[in-house]
Design a protein around this motif. Structure first.
Motif, PDB file in Angstrom:
ATOM      1  N   ASP A  21       0.926  -1.088   0.068  1.00  0.00           N
ATOM      2  CA  ASP A  21      -0.184  -0.099   0.064  1.00  0.00           C
ATOM      3  C   ASP A  21       0.839   1.297   0.056  1.00  0.00           C
ATOM      4  O   ASP A  21       2.124   1.270   0.624  1.00  0.00           O
ATOM      5  CB  ASP A  21      -0.726  -0.046   1.340  1.00  0.00           C
ATOM      6  CG  ASP A  21      -1.816   0.931   1.471  1.00  0.00           C
ATOM      7  OD1 ASP A  21      -1.582   2.149   1.954  1.00  0.00           O
ATOM      8  OD2 ASP A  21      -3.127   0.646   0.888  1.00  0.00           O
ATOM      9  N   GLY A  45      -5.405   2.215   0.066  1.00  0.00           N
ATOM     10  CA  GLY A  45      -6.735   1.882   0.342  1.00  0.00           C
ATOM     11  C   GLY A  45      -7.466   1.095  -0.896  1.00  0.00           C
ATOM     12  O   GLY A  45      -8.682   1.019  -0.644  1.00  0.00           O
ATOM     13  N   SER A  46      -6.884   0.885  -1.853  1.00  0.00           N
ATOM     14  CA  SER A  46      -7.479   0.516  -3.083  1.00  0.00           C
ATOM     15  C   SER A  46      -7.365  -1.167  -3.302  1.00  0.00           C
ATOM     16  O   SER A  46      -6.517  -1.556  -3.848  1.00  0.00           O
ATOM     17  CB  SER A  46      -7.072   1.286  -4.327  1.00  0.00           C
ATOM     18  OG  SER A  46      -7.717   0.696  -5.522  1.00  0.00           O
ATOM     19  N   VAL A  73      -8.223  -5.290   6.089  1.00  0.00           N
ATOM     20  CA  VAL A  73      -9.613  -4.477   5.486  1.00  0.00           C
ATOM     21  C   VAL A  73     -10.568  -5.279   6.387  1.00  0.00           C
ATOM     22  O   VAL A  73     -10.681  -6.226   6.548  1.00  0.00           O
ATOM     23  CB  VAL A  73      -9.579  -4.959   4.050  1.00  0.00           C
ATOM     24  CG1 VAL A  73     -10.905  -4.418   3.270  1.00  0.00           C
ATOM     25  CG2 VAL A  73      -8.307  -4.448   3.256  1.00  0.00           C
TER      26      VAL A  73
END
Length: 75
Positions: A21, A45-46, A73
């Motif tokens: 990340d 965050g994707s 997540v």
């Protein structure tokens, strides 16, 4: 971060690709490089971006393994 660095260094090896990340602690990037692996930055965050990166890496000829070191997540 000491425990994370030790675990990453023990698991990774030369030729490995590690999806990280973009907001990961810089120590994670340093550890990946110190282990001889290649860091592959993913937008912060994707999950979709991580999946795309993993697909691209899986389609390439490789010497090592593919790892994803991303934040937890939760829904």
């Amino acid at each position: 971060t000491g425990a994370i660095r030790a675990a990453l260094h023990a698991l990774l090896g030369p030729g490995d690709d590690v999806v990280l990340d973009a907001d990961a602690n810089p120590a994670m990037f340093e550890t990946v490089l110190a282990a001889g692996a290649r860091p592959c930055r993913s937008p912060a965050g994707s999950l979709d971006a991580v999946e795309r990166r993993l697909r691209r890496l899986a389609a390439q000829r490789r010497r090592g393994r593919i790892w994803a070191a991303v934040p937890a997540v939760s829904a």
